[in-house]
Scaffold this motif. Structure first.
Motif: not given
Lengths: 278, 133
Positions: A174-200
């Motif tokens: 359970t702890k692994v699933a929770i922590n992995k999901a949190k890191i995954t969200v941070a990863d996905e968010t960073s990619r969205v930001f990367y796209q926004q920077v590129s668009d800018y």
């Protein structure tokens, strides 16, 4: 005669109402039914549970000291009175330990339920197993309460040991699933930001030195993302094999890998922050 | 003569008392009828009251029972909001620039205490038992 009948009917009705309203929801209350569904209630509920958990841990530590003292006392005196005190102290300690575990399961359950980006199948399976253990530990509490002598207490000690051996891997998963999901969200968010920077950059073109700076920043970020992908590959290699149970040593390795991912993402976020200002 | 007078007097008294007796008899009969009527109607009234009390209690029990059963069957689905890049209300009214958003997310990630492990397994003795030699 008539009055007696009426009184007996009223008593029966009152008992049935009490049974339906009072006992059933408490007895059948799984963590899922007791915990909120609303995202806004997550933080206050978690704070409440953590406070309860902390108090229960303190109570457990207090009674554990009494249990240790009673054990020493009995070993010295070997009297029936000392044995009686030891039985009571052991029973109380076991009950407090059960309270701690039930609250711990509630916290895990709440955290898992409100964590996004977990495979729904895995999430449902873990939630169900946590519910089962929640019920099992509650049943154990009832059996301990009903135990009167040291043989019965020791019998409960045996069943608890089996239960905890089965529960520990689930808590780790359970702890692994929770922590992995949190890191995954941070990863996905960073990619969205990367796209926004590129668009800018595309919408606001620059020339000369600033353009070179932007190009250099993008290359650095790409390199950091590539390193992140390598770390994810390393992490995936740690995945549990079929029928393999999660152990503390495995969890330490997973935690180390997740920490590396977190650090790499922090670097990416710093790069992105700088790049967004160029 | 005395005998005749006495008889006549008694006759007069008798003639006077008869209507009185008739009246009281009629009243008694009416009273008896009223009591008998009340004896017939009162248990019926009591039975009706008892019946409705019983129906009410049974209804109440059924209502509570059904609502408890229905409540236990209502699915409790977790929220489906996607946390990826959803600015909080405070973000919207504060610095909304891209760099500020990135900075905030970086802080959130930094605060994530994986190594400290806030969900650590409780420190409990797993072997609490009574050892008797």
């Amino acid at each position: 005669m008539f009055r007696r009948k009426i009184i007996s009917i009223i008593i029966i009705c009152a008992l049935v109402i009490w049974a339906l309203v009072g006992i059933s929801p408490v007895a059948a209350q799984t963590p899922g039914q007791a915990l909120p569904n609303d995202l806004t209630e997550y933080a206050p509920t978690k704070a409440q549970l953590l406070s309860l958990y902390s108090n229960q841990v303190q109570s457990y530590q207090t009674v554990y000291r009494r249990y240790s003292l009673a054990t020493v006392q009995y070993d010295k005196l070997l009297t029936l009175t000392a044995l009686g005190e030891l039985v009571n102290a052991t029973k109380e300690t076991m009950l407090k330990r059960g309270d701690v575990l039930v609250s711990y399961i509630d916290i895990l359950y709440l955290e898992l339920r409100f964590t996004q980006n977990i495979d729904p199948k895995i999430k449902q399976d873990l939630l169900r197993r946590l519910e089962d253990f929640h019920d099992a530990f509650l049943n154990q509490q009832v059996l301990i309460t009903n135990s009167q002598d040291y043989q019965a207490i020791n019998e409960r000690a045996g069943t608890f040991e089996k239960l905890i051996i089965d529960f520990e891997p689930i808590s780790i998963e359970t702890k692994v699933a929770i922590n992995k999901a949190k890191i995954t969200v941070a990863d996905e968010t960073s990619r969205v930001f990367y796209q926004q920077v590129s668009d800018y950059y595309q919408q606001n073109p620059v020339s000369g030195f600033q353009a070179v700076e932007r190009q250099r920043a993008k290359e650095e970020i790409d390199k950091a993302f590539s390193q992140l992908s390598d770390l994810w590959t390393e992490f995936d290699k740690l995945g549990l094999k079929e029928k393999q149970k999660a152990s503390q040593s495995w969890y330490s390795q997973v935690l180390k890998s997740l920490n590396s991912l977190q650090n790499q993402l922090l670097i990416i976020y710093s790069y992105l922050e700088e790049a967004s200002r160029l | 003569m005395n005998l005749i007078q006495s008889r006549n007097q008694n006759q007069t008294v008798f003639n006077q008392e008869v209507p009185v007796l008739d009246n009281s008899l009629e009243e008694s009969e009416q009273e008896i009828r009223r009591i008998e009527k009340s004896k017939i109607t009162e248990p019926a009234k009591k039975r009706t009251w008892r019946f409705w009390l019983f129906v009410f209690m049974i209804g109440l029990v059924l209502l509570i029972g059904i609502s408890v059963i229905i409540a236990s069957f209502i699915p409790q689905s977790p929220p489906t909001t996607n946390p990826v890049v959803q600015p909080t209300p405070t973000e919207q009214y504060e610095d909304n620039s891209l760099s500020a958003q990135i900075k905030q997310k970086r802080e959130e990630l930094r605060r994530l205490e994986l190594s400290q492990d806030s969900l650590a397994f409780p420190q409990i003795d797993k072997k609490i038992e009574i050892k008797i030699d």
